[in-house]
Design an enzyme around this catalytic site. Structure first.
Site, PDB file in Angstrom:
ATOM      1  N   GLU A 174      -8.146  -7.739  15.669  1.00 28.60           N
ATOM      2  CA  GLU A 174      -8.187  -8.194  14.292  1.00 28.60           C
ATOM      3  C   GLU A 174      -7.822  -9.674  14.214  1.00 28.60           C
ATOM      4  OE1 GLU A 174      -7.028  -5.374  11.423  1.00 28.60           O
ATOM      5  OE2 GLU A 174      -6.594  -6.872   9.904  1.00 28.60           O
TER       6      GLU A 174
ATOM      7  N   GLU B 233       3.862  -4.094  10.309  1.00 29.55           N
ATOM      8  CA  GLU B 233       2.833  -4.108   9.264  1.00 29.55           C
ATOM      9  C   GLU B 233       3.121  -3.076   8.175  1.00 29.55           C
ATOM     10  OE1 GLU B 233      -0.993  -2.860  10.741  1.00 29.55           O
ATOM     11  OE2 GLU B 233      -2.063  -3.912   9.141  1.00 29.55           O
TER      12      GLU B 233
HETATM   13  C1  RAM Z   1      -5.146  -4.991   7.230  1.00 28.59           C
HETATM   14  C2  RAM Z   1      -3.936  -5.843   7.476  1.00 28.59           C
HETATM   15  C3  RAM Z   1      -4.025  -7.139   6.749  1.00 28.59           C
HETATM   16  C4  RAM Z   1      -4.324  -6.911   5.299  1.00 28.59           C
HETATM   17  C5  RAM Z   1      -5.621  -6.148   5.174  1.00 28.59           C
HETATM   18  C6  RAM Z   1      -6.007  -5.820   3.752  1.00 28.59           C
HETATM   19  O1  RAM Z   1      -6.207  -5.448   7.941  1.00 28.59           O
HETATM   20  O2  RAM Z   1      -2.808  -5.148   7.069  1.00 28.59           O
HETATM   21  O3  RAM Z   1      -2.838  -7.840   6.920  1.00 28.59           O
HETATM   22  O4  RAM Z   1      -4.378  -8.106   4.561  1.00 28.59           O
HETATM   23  O5  RAM Z   1      -5.511  -4.938   5.870  1.00 28.59           O
END
Ligand code: RAM
Length: 904
Positions: A487, A751
């Site tokens: 990512e 996260e």
């Molecule tokens: C995931 C991650 C990222 C967020 C998006 C919407 O990919 O948590 O940080 O901004 O979702």
């Protein structure tokens, strides 16, 4: 003796930058003074162009004495020439109008595109030559890496009649590169030229290579990898990497100046030679394969016979997208030896660095036979039986392979990859390495650290450290999420919620100004900013809170760094974004064109209604565009957007705020947005804050917010007079809370609140990063709430400093320091049984407003004297004495009885 001294001189927010292409670069300085109540009454800047050779320097700008307390000025002298070094100095006059300190610095102009790059071409390999060098079928390729090609080695030998007086290399790549002169690296920058929206701009940087060149034959060489250009980026499953192009290319110009003033240029073209090297592939996400059996042979030095190497081919001649680098490069900033190395029953070895980092391993191998293959796999955490847990890396292989040369001692460190990891598993290693044989190299954009925070609670200190590690690991050229999985994208909401925290710890002015160019480049024709910048893959228009970063980030940079230029340059795009929302939502409730609406992303059991969240952001963005218009002296625009903001606020209040102050949805984030963005009618604010507090209490002092609400929790509770609840949340260590992960050994912010729980184990491997900065956005409150460093609501660049510490919770002391654009601010408090002591440092300039927390405002002493003798007392409230405090260091003491509620 000088008392008032300028320091921290910067050009375009960088320390002695070598690649400036702005025609009116901004020069700035900070101030300190050994005297109390000092201030700058005037300044004078002088800029001289340095002659490369002989003929003497020429003055190009002299402001003369300017009566002003400003600590920055945009260059306004004779037109700057390209490839020139400018020295500048600033003298300041102190509060008595006497000349005082001075300091000097320098900046260097770049090639000043478009014409500056003429004559250099993007060079690459002829794919047809590759099979000549390919080793017979080799099993190093996986499903992912089989499309990746070896790194490109490029070299060009040339002769110099004598030693140069001055030489500069200007270089960039579509891909990533390391350049060298005669085998010596031109800099310690990593992953150059970094990532940017390559469709819009590719950055280049200048390096001083004078000392690397000599008389006779010299060799300019580069190793070039796929990087973001043609390697794996993000998670778009439809692409096997190669977003921008299908192979990397390099571009450079070398400028050599001789003592007699003669100049020589050398650029990339078909006279260069190329060859694949021992690096069979090196990909940011997948990892690297290095076959050290390939003899080096001094390929990057004079004397090497390259006649068997094919000529490079020209990949393109369009150099118009090259732009001077805006920010500090990525560097290896520290090296962490493993804290533990253990052999596993399956013959592998796992080394633990003790810290989740972003970077790579430097591995030392002794006594291996040639051809031995060592595989390094990386992971953030271990699974329950002690093996690597890699499921959350998704498609990122994070796997480096080293094939030994057979030298007695070999040291391997990958070049163009970086991983998010704490543990590395080695297979094929001969024996068990010593901890010092496995060293983690920590990589990130080298933004200078400018903030310090400490306090009496080790868990909160660990949280602060985790927040910083999250910043380090995710600030690699652009602000990203998830450095471990496939990512690593520059998500806009993450960046806007975390920016205030990031700017406490480090000087991120240049870093974010650079990234803003990608945000602007990603705006679509309808006016929508993206979800991510640089814009990639399947993502379309930005969601509420995400796209709004296109407005919020420039505004925040203006507030924190006084950067008006970024506001000015972003302004047209900011208005287009707000107009985009208005056009599709004429009734001012934002429900159309909400992109992939993520809501309050990763909230925990409290979904904020989407229209509430979106409309709140609509009001906020409209308001900020209005404010920006005021700053920029555009009264017509200001009125237009102030009126729009007022209308959206009214609609919000009508639709979503009940007569009892309830915000539709009744979630913490709903209240936080409504209160922070001024969407609750004043007469209902207290009631709304009461509902917020009740919700926190109802959850037994737990938060429920996701990315959107998290940064606002403690500040809004504090402003509502519920600092006790802000501390209750800060100290909370049961799930969900900031300290929950700390309790469970986290060394970075996760996260998700529930990335791992004792009951559920790991969250879904589909999305579970253990190194993410968003939820760490509480860091801003540690500096601004706990230690109390801030500025007045209408102040920018800390012109009007406010120090308002909030002792509370379990803390008996806290201390923070911050280097601002104006100078250093410090605030440190400590409590004894019945007294509070507060030490404050105010930089030269306007007095700061200091709120001294005390239960008896009449007892406040300043530097041992009754307050009124030393400072101007502005107000006495229940619980604090407010005073105007001149610059300098001051100690306040006062009576103190902890009146805040006890922490449960
Ligand atoms: C995931 C991650 C990222 C967020 C998006 C919407 O990919 O948590 O940080 O901004 O979702």
């Amino acid at each position: 003796m000088r008392s008032l001294v300028p320091y921290g001189l910067a050009c375009e927010f960088l320390d002695e930058p070598t690649t400036v292409d702005e025609s009116a670069p901004r020069l700035s300085w900070r101030l300190r003074s050994s005297r109390v109540a000092d201030r700058q009454s005037a300044y004078r800047i002088r800029v001289t162009a340095e002659a490369a050779t002989g003929s003497g320097d020429t003055e190009v700008w002299d402001t003369g004495r300017i009566e002003s307390d400003a600590t920055s000025a945009a260059y306004d002298g004779a037109a700057l020439r390209r490839c020139t070094r400018y020295r500048w100095d600033v003298e300041v006059w102190n509060r008595d109008g006497r000349p005082d300190g001075h300091a000097s610095s320098s900046f260097e102009t770049g090639l000043r595109n478009p014409d500056g790059w003429a004559g250099a071409a993007w060079i690459t390999r002829d794919e047809n030559t590759l099979p000549l060098f390919e080793p017979p079928r080799d099993d190093h390729r996986t499903l992912n890496t089989r499309h990746l090609a070896p790194c490109l080695r490029l070299r060009r030998a040339f002769a110099l009649p004598r030693r140069p007086a001055r030489a500069r290399l200007y270089a960039s790549a579509q891909g990533v590169y390391r350049a060298s002169v005669n085998g010596r690296p031109v800099s310690d920058a990593e992953l150059e030229p970094g990532w940017s929206d390559y469709r819009d701009r590719v950055q280049y940087r200048a390096y001083d290579v004078t000392a690397l060149l000599g008389q006779g034959t010299n060799v300019l060489a580069a190793l070039v990898g796929d990087g973001w250009w043609s390697g794996f980026v993000g998670f778009d499953p439809r692409r096997a990497g190669k977003i921008y192009g299908d192979r990397p290319a390099f571009v450079a110009r070398l400028l050599v100046e001789f003592p007699d003033g003669e100049r020589m240029w050398l650029g990339t073209d078909e006279t260069w030679r190329e060859s694949p090297g021992p690096v069979r592939h090196s990909d940011l996400l997948m990892g690297e394969f290095h076959d050290a059996r390939e003899p080096h042979g001094g390929w990057d030095r004079p004397g090497f016979d390259d006649s068997g190497w094919p000529r490079a081919i020209v990949a393109g001649r369009d150099t118009t997208k090259l732009r001077a680098a805006r920010a500090q490069p990525v560097r290896v900033t520290s090296r962490l030896p493993a804290v533990e190395v253990s052999a596993r029953p399956d013959g592998t070895v796992i080394a633990d660095l003790g810290q989740n980092i972003v970077g790579r391993v430097r591995l030392t191998v002794r006594g291996a036979e040639p051809g031995r293959r060592i595989v390094l796999r990386h992971a953030e955490t271990l699974d329950p039986d002690g093996g690597l847990y890699t499921a959350n890396l998704r498609r990122a292989e994070a796997r480096d392979v080293y094939v030994c040369s057979g030298e007695p001692v070999e040291v391997y460190e990958p070049v163009f990859t970086c991983h998010g990891f704490r543990y590395v598993e080695l297979s094929g290693y001969p024996g068990v390495p010593e901890p010092g044989d496995v060293v983690g190299a920590v990589l990130h954009s080298d933004t200078p650290w400018t903030g310090e925070f400490s306090c009496g609670d080790p868990d909160v200190e660990r949280l602060h450290a985790n927040i910083r590690w999250g910043q380090r690991g995710n600030f690699v050229s652009v602000p990203t999420d998830c450095p471990q999985r496939d990512e690593r994208l520059g998500w806009l909401a993450d960046a806007q919620v975390f920016l205030p925290t990031a700017a406490r710890g480090a000087d991120v002015a240049a870093f974010f100004a650079g990234w803003m160019e990608d945000v602007l480049a990603g705006q679509d024709e309808d006016g929508a900013f993206g979800d991510v910048a640089p814009k990639v893959s399947i993502l379309r228009e930005g969601a509420p809170g995400w796209g709004d970063a296109g407005v919020i980030v420039p505004w925040t940079l203006y507030r924190l760094y006084g950067d008006e230029r970024i506001l000015d340059r972003s302004f047209p795009a900011m208005t287009r974004w707000v107009e985009h929302i208005r056009r599709h939502n004429p009734d001012l409730v934002w429900r159309h064109r909400t992109g992939r609406h993520y809501g309050d992303w990763l909230q925990i059991g409290a979904e904020t209604p989407r229209e509430v969240l979106a409309t709140a952001y609509f009001a906020r963005s409209a308001e900020l565009v209005g404010k920006a218009a005021r700053v920029l002296g555009r009264p017509g625009d200001a009125e237009r957007y102030e009126a729009l903001a007022a209308d959206v606020r009214r609609v919000f209040a009508d639709r979503f705020v009940g007569p009892d102050g309830r915000v539709h949805g009744d979630t913490q984030t709903g209240y936080l947005l409504a209160l922070e963005f001024g969407l609750v009618p004043p007469e209902l604010e207290q009631a709304a804050a009461g509902h917020l507090a009740a919700d926190v209490e109802k959850h037994d002092h737990h938060l429920t917010t996701g990315f959107i609400g998290v940064s606002l929790l403690c500040p809004v509770l504090t402003r509502a007079g519920r600092t006790d609840l802000a501390y209750a949340l800060l100290h909370q260590d049961t799930f969900p809370s900031w300290l929950f992960s700390v309790r469970h050994g986290a060394t970075t912010v996760w996260e998700r609140w529930d990335g791992w729980t004792p009951d559920g184990g790991f969250q879904s491997a589909n999305m579970n990063s253990f190194n993410h900065y968003s939820l760490g956005a509480v860091g801003d409150w540690l500096y601004g709430g706990v230690a109390g460093i801030g500025q007045a609501p209408d102040s920018a660049g800390y012109r009007h400093i406010v120090v308002r510490p909030r002792p509370g919770g379990r803390l008996t002391w806290a201390s923070a320091a911050q280097e601002t654009v104006r100078g250093r601010i410090e605030s440190a408090w400590s409590l004894t049984d019945d007294r509070i002591a507060l030490d404050v440092l105010v930089p030269p300039g306007e007095p700061a407003t200091v709120h001294v927390p005390t239960t008896a405002p009449g007892t406040v002493l300043v530097d041992g004297r009754p307050a009124a003798e030393r400072v101007e007392v502005l107000a006495r409230h229940d619980g604090e004495l407010v005073c105007a405090v001149p610059s300098g260091r001051h100690r306040f003491t006062a009576a103190w009885h902890p009146t805040h509620r006890r922490i449960p």
